[in-house]
Design a protein around this motif. Structure first.
Motif, PDB file in Angstrom:
ATOM      1  N   VAL A   1       9.375   5.781   3.609  1.00  0.00           N
ATOM      2  CA  VAL A   1       8.860   4.854   2.602  1.00  0.00           C
ATOM      3  C   VAL A   1       9.075   3.416   3.046  1.00  0.00           C
TER       4      VAL A   1
ATOM      5  N   GLU B   1       6.341   0.894  -0.865  1.00  0.00           N
ATOM      6  CA  GLU B   1       5.370   1.778  -1.513  1.00  0.00           C
ATOM      7  C   GLU B   1       5.565   1.811  -3.025  1.00  0.00           C
TER       8      GLU B   1
ATOM      9  N   GLY C   1      10.619   1.060  11.482  1.00  0.00           N
ATOM     10  CA  GLY C   1       9.329   1.649  11.851  1.00  0.00           C
ATOM     11  C   GLY C   1       9.279   3.118  11.481  1.00  0.00           C
ATOM     12  N   LYS C   2       8.065   3.602  11.273  1.00  0.00           N
ATOM     13  CA  LYS C   2       7.898   4.955  10.755  1.00  0.00           C
ATOM     14  C   LYS C   2       8.477   6.023  11.687  1.00  0.00           C
TER      15      LYS C   2
ATOM     16  N   ALA D   1      12.122   6.136  11.182  1.00  0.00           N
ATOM     17  CA  ALA D   1      12.405   6.602   9.815  1.00  0.00           C
ATOM     18  C   ALA D   1      12.259   8.124   9.745  1.00  0.00           C
TER      19      ALA D   1
ATOM     20  N   ASP E   1       3.338  11.382   4.221  1.00  0.00           N
ATOM     21  CA  ASP E   1       3.282   9.947   3.951  1.00  0.00           C
ATOM     22  C   ASP E   1       3.452   9.689   2.460  1.00  0.00           C
TER      23      ASP E   1
ATOM     24  N   ARG F   1      -5.950   5.532   1.133  1.00  0.00           N
ATOM     25  CA  ARG F   1      -4.682   5.124   0.578  1.00  0.00           C
ATOM     26  C   ARG F   1      -4.821   4.911  -0.928  1.00  0.00           C
TER      27      ARG F   1
ATOM     28  N   GLN G   1      -0.978  -1.463   0.760  1.00  0.00           N
ATOM     29  CA  GLN G   1      -1.633  -1.851   2.008  1.00  0.00           C
ATOM     30  C   GLN G   1      -1.127  -1.011   3.163  1.00  0.00           C
ATOM     31  N   THR G   2      -1.985  -0.763   4.130  1.00  0.00           N
ATOM     32  CA  THR G   2      -1.500  -0.075   5.313  1.00  0.00           C
ATOM     33  C   THR G   2      -0.528  -0.990   6.062  1.00  0.00           C
TER      34      THR G   2
HETATM   35  N1  UDP Z   1       6.140   3.544   6.970  1.00  0.00           N
HETATM   36  C1  UDP Z   1       7.501   3.420   7.267  1.00  0.00           C
HETATM   37  N2  UDP Z   1       7.920   2.357   8.025  1.00  0.00           N
HETATM   38  C2  UDP Z   1       7.041   1.425   8.529  1.00  0.00           C
HETATM   39  C3  UDP Z   1       5.663   1.594   8.243  1.00  0.00           C
HETATM   40  C4  UDP Z   1       5.255   2.659   7.469  1.00  0.00           C
HETATM   41  O1  UDP Z   1       8.323   4.225   6.850  1.00  0.00           O
HETATM   42  O2  UDP Z   1       7.484   0.494   9.203  1.00  0.00           O
HETATM   43  C5  UDP Z   1       5.677   4.685   6.142  1.00  0.00           C
HETATM   44  C6  UDP Z   1       4.813   4.301   4.955  1.00  0.00           C
HETATM   45  O3  UDP Z   1       5.580   3.993   3.828  1.00  0.00           O
HETATM   46  C7  UDP Z   1       3.990   5.548   4.746  1.00  0.00           C
HETATM   47  C8  UDP Z   1       3.811   6.078   6.158  1.00  0.00           C
HETATM   48  O4  UDP Z   1       4.862   5.505   6.935  1.00  0.00           O
HETATM   49  O5  UDP Z   1       4.686   6.524   3.983  1.00  0.00           O
HETATM   50  C9  UDP Z   1       2.454   5.755   6.745  1.00  0.00           C
HETATM   51  O6  UDP Z   1       2.242   4.361   6.711  1.00  0.00           O
HETATM   52  P1  UDP Z   1       0.802   3.731   6.456  1.00  0.00           P
HETATM   53  O7  UDP Z   1       0.157   4.380   5.299  1.00  0.00           O
HETATM   54  O8  UDP Z   1       0.983   2.268   6.395  1.00  0.00           O
HETATM   55  O9  UDP Z   1       0.043   4.130   7.806  1.00  0.00           O
HETATM   56  P2  UDP Z   1      -1.477   4.660   7.936  1.00  0.00           P
HETATM   57  O10 UDP Z   1      -1.662   5.746   6.928  1.00  0.00           O
HETATM   58  O11 UDP Z   1      -2.345   3.491   7.676  1.00  0.00           O
HETATM   59  O12 UDP Z   1      -1.557   5.155   9.348  1.00  0.00           O
END
Ligand code: UDP
Ligand code: MG
Length: 316
Positions: A10, A13, A73-74, A77, A94, A200, A204-205
């Motif tokens: 997260v 969010e 970063g994801k 995480a 996600d 989404r 925001q992404t």
């Molecule tokens: N997320 C995270 N750390 C970050 C960026 C994103 O934990 O630095 C999480 C975000 O909360 C979401 C998931 O990773 O649950 C996917 O992120 P996002 O929707 O922004 O990416 P996309 O779907 O556009 O690829």
């Protein structure tokens, strides 16, 4: 009763979390023969996300959460989540509801059939620009061509992993992670299911092109040395052609052909070779940089707070 850990990274969010809780709760209700636990990893959110999760955790003991000390970063995480996943299987999803939680039921069914890694493959991506779809498609194809391990195309991180996959993932302690390539690397019995990726729900992404380019470069350099090989081959071909050209120039006057002033052609060759050299140096630099970072052996993440919910054992 088998237990399933739902991992949710997260980052900012707050606007979707309440709906996420509802949808996850529905999944748990519709899949009664399993014990669910929800593990949220707050990746340094600067909005109210942490408080919303903490609040919900007071009401619902199935919820546990990890608050990381900053935004890592994801990829990191997710690793923090993997490190703390205790269930017989773990599902990574996600927070923004782009991955429909309702698919989890189907994933579990395949898991019971003996698959270890049930991943969701996107059959469509709504709400994303043409350019983003195309670049992502090209990236997968290029990565596929340059590595020897099979990479799953059009697949995100939304998947169910058996305990033994989770154990395997824990062993990858590199700091510049390309989780998708690691999923492929570990192997085991894989099953793909198709789904339509929703836009989404809110917010925001977190990705922008700079982050995506970095992820792409990390992805390539962490899993293949093909670019180094390419630089070598390219360098070899160019020097060979240049060598033949020089021989030709030396031999030509013997047959009475005068060599004219060749300023522009000379410049062209010099600039071209300079470019190739810079590129090759850059490629080597990428790898040296990776070596530097990995040898520092830093911790991958730090935890500020761990709320265990109704879990008994704690892992760190
Ligand atoms: N997320 C995270 N750390 C970050 C960026 C994103 O934990 O630095 C999480 C975000 O909360 C979401 C998931 O990773 O649950 C996917 O992120 P996002 O929707 O922004 O990416 P996309 O779907 O556009 O690829
Ligand atoms: Mg998203």
């Amino acid at each position: 009763m088998k237990s399933i850990t739902i991992l949710v990274p997260v980052y900012n969010e707050e606007s979707v979390l309440p709906q996420l809780f509802d949808r996850l709760d529905d999944v748990a209700k519709n899949t009664p023969n399993y014990k669910f636990e929800f593990l949220f990893i707050n990746d340094g959110s600067v909005d109210e996300s942490l408080y919303i999760i903490a609040d919900q955790a007071q009401k619902d003991t199935r919820i546990s959460y990890i608050n990381l000390s900053r935004n890592f970063g994801k990829e990191i995480a997710m690793l923090a989540g993997i490190d703390h996943a205790e269930g017989d299987a773990a599902v990574i999803i996600d927070a923004d509801l782009q991955d429909p939680p309702e698919l989890i039921k189907e994933m579990i069914a395949y898991w019971e059939d003996g698959y270890d890694d049930v991943y969701a493959r996107r059959s469509s991506r709504q709400g994303e620009t043409w350019l983003k779809k195309k670049t992502s498609q090209w990236y997968y194809r290029i990565l596929q061509k340059s590595t020897s391990i099979p990479i799953q195309v059009d697949t995100g991180d939304f998947r169910l992993l058996d305990q033994r996959c989770v154990e395997a993932l824990r062993q990858f302690r590199e700091s510049q992670r390309n989780t998708k390539a690691i999923f492929s690397w570990i192997g085991y019995r894989k099953k793909e299911i198709f789904y339509d990726r929703d836009p989404r729900l809110a917010g925001q992404t977190k990705w922008n092109y700079r982050k995506l380019i970095n992820l792409a470069i990390d992805g390539v350099t962490s899993f293949t040395t093909a670019p180094l090989r390419m630089a070598t081959i390219f360098g070899f071909i160019i020097s060979f052609v240049a060598f033949c050209w020089i021989i030709y120039l030396l031999v030509r006057p013997l047959f009475g052909v005068s060599t004219g002033a060749g300023y522009s052609s000379l410049m062209a060759v010099i600039l071209f070779l300079g470019g190739v050299q810079l590129l090759s140096l850059g490629i080597i630099g990428e790898y040296v940089g990776r070596i530097f970072i990995e040898t520092k052996n830093q911790p991958l993440y730090l935890i500020e707070e761990y709320h265990a919910g109704n879990r008994k054992k704690t892992r760190r």
